[in-house]
Write a protein that holds these residues in place. Sequence first.
Motif, PDB file in Angstrom:
ATOM      1  N   VAL A 146       0.207   0.683  16.473  1.00 51.81           N
ATOM      2  CA  VAL A 146       0.698   0.050  17.058  1.00 51.81           C
ATOM      3  C   VAL A 146       0.065  -1.587  16.700  1.00 51.81           C
ATOM      4  CG1 VAL A 146       0.975   1.137  19.061  1.00 51.81           C
ATOM      5  CG2 VAL A 146      -0.797   0.404  19.394  1.00 51.81           C
ATOM      6  N   TYR A 147      -0.944  -1.414  15.586  1.00 50.46           N
ATOM      7  CA  TYR A 147      -1.517  -2.497  16.231  1.00 50.46           C
ATOM      8  C   TYR A 147      -2.407  -2.664  14.507  1.00 50.46           C
ATOM      9  CZ  TYR A 147      -4.824  -6.483  16.410  1.00 50.46           C
ATOM     10  OH  TYR A 147      -5.069  -7.926  16.276  1.00 50.46           O
ATOM     11  N   GLN A 148      -2.497  -3.144  12.915  1.00 45.90           N
ATOM     12  CA  GLN A 148      -3.133  -3.439  12.468  1.00 45.90           C
ATOM     13  C   GLN A 148      -4.166  -4.768  11.702  1.00 45.90           C
ATOM     14  OE1 GLN A 148      -3.210   0.598   9.545  1.00 45.90           O
ATOM     15  NE2 GLN A 148      -3.143  -0.834   7.801  1.00 45.90           N
ATOM     16  N   GLN A 149      -4.731  -4.707  11.465  1.00 45.39           N
ATOM     17  CA  GLN A 149      -5.018  -6.217  11.457  1.00 45.39           C
ATOM     18  C   GLN A 149      -6.792  -5.876  10.879  1.00 45.39           C
ATOM     19  OE1 GLN A 149      -4.140  -9.354  12.362  1.00 45.39           O
ATOM     20  NE2 GLN A 149      -5.469  -9.958  11.170  1.00 45.39           N
ATOM     21  N   GLN A 160      -2.357 -10.028  -0.983  1.00 49.71           N
ATOM     22  CA  GLN A 160      -0.582  -9.861   0.785  1.00 49.71           C
ATOM     23  C   GLN A 160       0.247  -9.064   1.221  1.00 49.71           C
ATOM     24  OE1 GLN A 160       0.088 -13.645   0.792  1.00 49.71           O
ATOM     25  NE2 GLN A 160      -1.858 -14.208  -0.013  1.00 49.71           N
ATOM     26  N   GLY A 161      -0.556  -7.975   0.604  1.00 46.50           N
ATOM     27  CA  GLY A 161       0.093  -6.941   1.857  1.00 46.50           C
ATOM     28  C   GLY A 161      -0.999  -6.443   2.810  1.00 46.50           C
ATOM     29  N   TRP A 162      -1.682  -7.168   3.315  1.00 47.61           N
ATOM     30  CA  TRP A 162      -2.925  -7.072   4.266  1.00 47.61           C
ATOM     31  C   TRP A 162      -1.901  -7.816   4.852  1.00 47.61           C
ATOM     32  CZ3 TRP A 162      -7.991  -5.916   2.002  1.00 47.61           C
ATOM     33  CH2 TRP A 162      -7.821  -5.090   1.312  1.00 47.61           C
ATOM     34  N   ASN A 163      -2.882  -7.778   6.725  1.00 44.52           N
ATOM     35  CA  ASN A 163      -2.037  -8.142   7.664  1.00 44.52           C
ATOM     36  C   ASN A 163      -3.347  -9.148   8.047  1.00 44.52           C
ATOM     37  OD1 ASN A 163      -1.182  -9.737  10.164  1.00 44.52           O
ATOM     38  ND2 ASN A 163      -1.780  -8.264  11.255  1.00 44.52           N
ATOM     39  N   TRP A 164      -3.217 -10.442   7.612  1.00 45.92           N
ATOM     40  CA  TRP A 164      -4.584 -11.482   7.255  1.00 45.92           C
ATOM     41  C   TRP A 164      -4.017 -12.566   8.665  1.00 45.92           C
ATOM     42  CZ3 TRP A 164      -8.957 -10.746   3.988  1.00 45.92           C
ATOM     43  CH2 TRP A 164      -8.115 -10.274   2.852  1.00 45.92           C
TER      44      TRP A 164
END
Length: 863
Positions: A146-149, A160-164
């Motif tokens: 539900v959430y990945q940060q 860029q494939g990561w959630n920054w």
Amino acid sequence: MTSEWGEKSTADLMSRYASKEMGQGVPKEGWRICLAHEFKEKRKPFQAKDVSLSNVMDHIGLGIRYLKWWYKKTQVEKKAPFIDMFRALPLRQIYGAPLGGIGGGTITRGWRGEFCRWQLNPGMYHYKTVIANQFTVCLRRGGQTVYQQVLSVERPPTLQGWNWGYCGEYAFYHALYPRAWTVYQLPGQNVTLTCRQISPVIPHDYQDSSLPAAVFVWDIENKNDYALDVSIMFTMVNGSGHKDDKSGGHWNEPFHLEKDGEAVSGVLLHHCTATNPYTLCIAAREQADREVSHQTAFSPKGTCSCLWSDLITDGRLDSPTGSSPPTQKGEKVAAALAVSCSVPALKLNSLEFCLAWDMPRITFGSGEREHVRRYARYFGDKGDASPSLSHYALTHYKQWEKSIEEWQRPILQDSSLPPWYKSALFNELYFVADGGTVWTELSEDADISGGVRSEDGGLPAQPALVKEYGRFAYLEGQEYRMYNTYDVHFYASFALIMLWPKLALSVQYDIAGTVVQEDPTERLHLMNGRYSPVKTKNVVPHDIGDPDDEPWQRLNAYLIHDTADWKDLNLKFVLQVYRDFHLTQDSQYLRDMWPICQAVMESELKFDQDGDGLIENSGYADQTYDGWTVTGPSAYCGGMWLASLCVMCKMARLVDSEEAYRRYKDLLERGSAAFDKLLWNGKYYNYDSSGRALSNSIMSDQCAGHWFLRASGLEKEAYQAFPKEKIRRALKSVFDLNVMSFSEGHMGAVNGMRPEGVPDHSSVQSDEVWIGVVYGLAATMIHEGMLEEGMRTAEGCYRTVWERLGMAFQTPEAYCERSIYRSLAYMRPLSVWAMQLALDTSQRDNTVLAKTGDSGDNGEIKT
């Protein structure tokens, strides 16, 4: 005792924090800052172009000689100068508490979470933020993510494939060295994470304090009415952001180690450089209710979406077996480790990680000798200790924390001490580990005596203390790359003698051995343009060398002065010898040092040119204050000479040398009379006795000799050097003028002040504030019962450095009232521990006074 302006500056660091979450176990005391904070003031480093025209004209020869030397060093030899006046480090307001123990290298994690300052090769720094080194959180409910940060406020052009872009307004950083906490509220998730980092920097511990390792504990608070599965992923690049990351031949491998009923697993990142190869290790404990998974290797460039997807799918990584192939030239490789657990509704759970690095055998820049680091005594010197190091750290960090808390608790719980002081006292200790520090074993063939044996007035080749506790060296500063710079160590040494006294004594043995050495090689001295021997006999060296060369082998990296001009170094050696004996009561140490002290005092007596018992200065003789011309006896050097005579009287009595006692007593009596006649003006001691226009400047450090007498418990001796009422009057003048008439009393004490209340601008350094000198001055005031004045004086420096200028964990040598600072991350501010010694001493004195009914005020703290 915290002023209104102090409260405002503290609150400003947290003004953008938008959450009410305070995290788990975060103490009240320390340095706290919101991750969204921006420092308004952006200062520039002092460089050659900042020298005033008048000073340029006064030192034009020095400038030309330095330029020639700098060109040869940088363009011909292709090396970094140990002081670079043309390429000073720019101010980056990002640093947090460094990771690792003492002497095994350090990695600094910034207050926003960056891995951004690296000192793995001994004494050599580079300042690269390795963007792929991150912690990432993944929340799962009912089998779905539900959430990945990424827990970083950065928005980099790579990965860029990561959630920054985590919102910094929902997180804060808190440092109380050697621990630090980062509290993250996850917006919209009702989850708070508290990351606690622990490094094994433990007073009076000479084993675990040497370990190159740190532990991260993540406390996870689930404030929802449903359970969550939580994973934390730790990613690390094989390297440090240096160009050798792309040199090729580096490789990773997973590992598992079970020992004493505890198991750890993780990834080893083998960094295979030709010189000083090392292994990084990321690891976690294996427990029944935790799942540890890994990715052995991934490329930290491009989008890196595969790793992100791997974690987001099920909260774990694929955990392939086998090692990665060696990297090709130009290629980088990284690794990832994830740990998962379930957190029930309205409950707390925790996860643990370790970062360790293993570089047990080191060579310095010359490559001539190999040295073995202290921690190798316990974990071996083969370069295969990373699994054992991480296992030990993960199974012992709770004991480290218990020891740290027991050490810090009495000070933190003392309500009479202001919060800023508690932060300064512990956080300034970062430099003991992060000052380019090396702690090595004494090799079997080493001879520290300088060639003069005990029976001839020298030292044993291998003193028992040095053999047991090793050799210790730290830099003057990260930008002033000289080991054990002795005039500055004089101030910083309070931290060592109070917390790791065996290391302080080890340094003294090393310095003592160099005193008797000679090096007749003629060398150009940049200040005066003359050629003179590198090392004169019976003179304390400026330092023990540059890490880019071969410390302990070739002394005096410094080229500014002729060794014959360093009068204050000999005096500082004598003063430290007795202070260290006073605090340790090590009688063997005193016996070993006595003949060395006699030798250096004899070399000083040649400067008593008129036979009045007071040594004279000429030119640039006060070595600490380069460029501040001294003529005739001075308050600084003359005062330390008298204090040294006082100390020699005391030591002569302790070693039963009545003849030496009478000699030094006679010199002290005559010298004290001359000092008072030549320098006392009714309000303070003049800077020097020349009678020139600026000789009556008020020097903030004029009572340095008396300070050491008080720190050594000699204030009540019959052969006292300074009248108490004059010391108190001088300190009052310094407080009124150097402190309160400078920047409205908000920036500490300026080095030099004119009687009319304006800073002395006669030299490059006279109008600077030296943080370490100010802490020593504050300690002197506290010894003399001027508690309020001492605290106000030191508070100005702390507020300026830590809260206004953004120089946390890089406290500089100096700053001016406006615009300029000089030499980031400097040794001298460790002198804040002299304030604690003064407080301890004064409290003991008050206890004695209360028991005896004595109404005297010797050392009494006025509240």
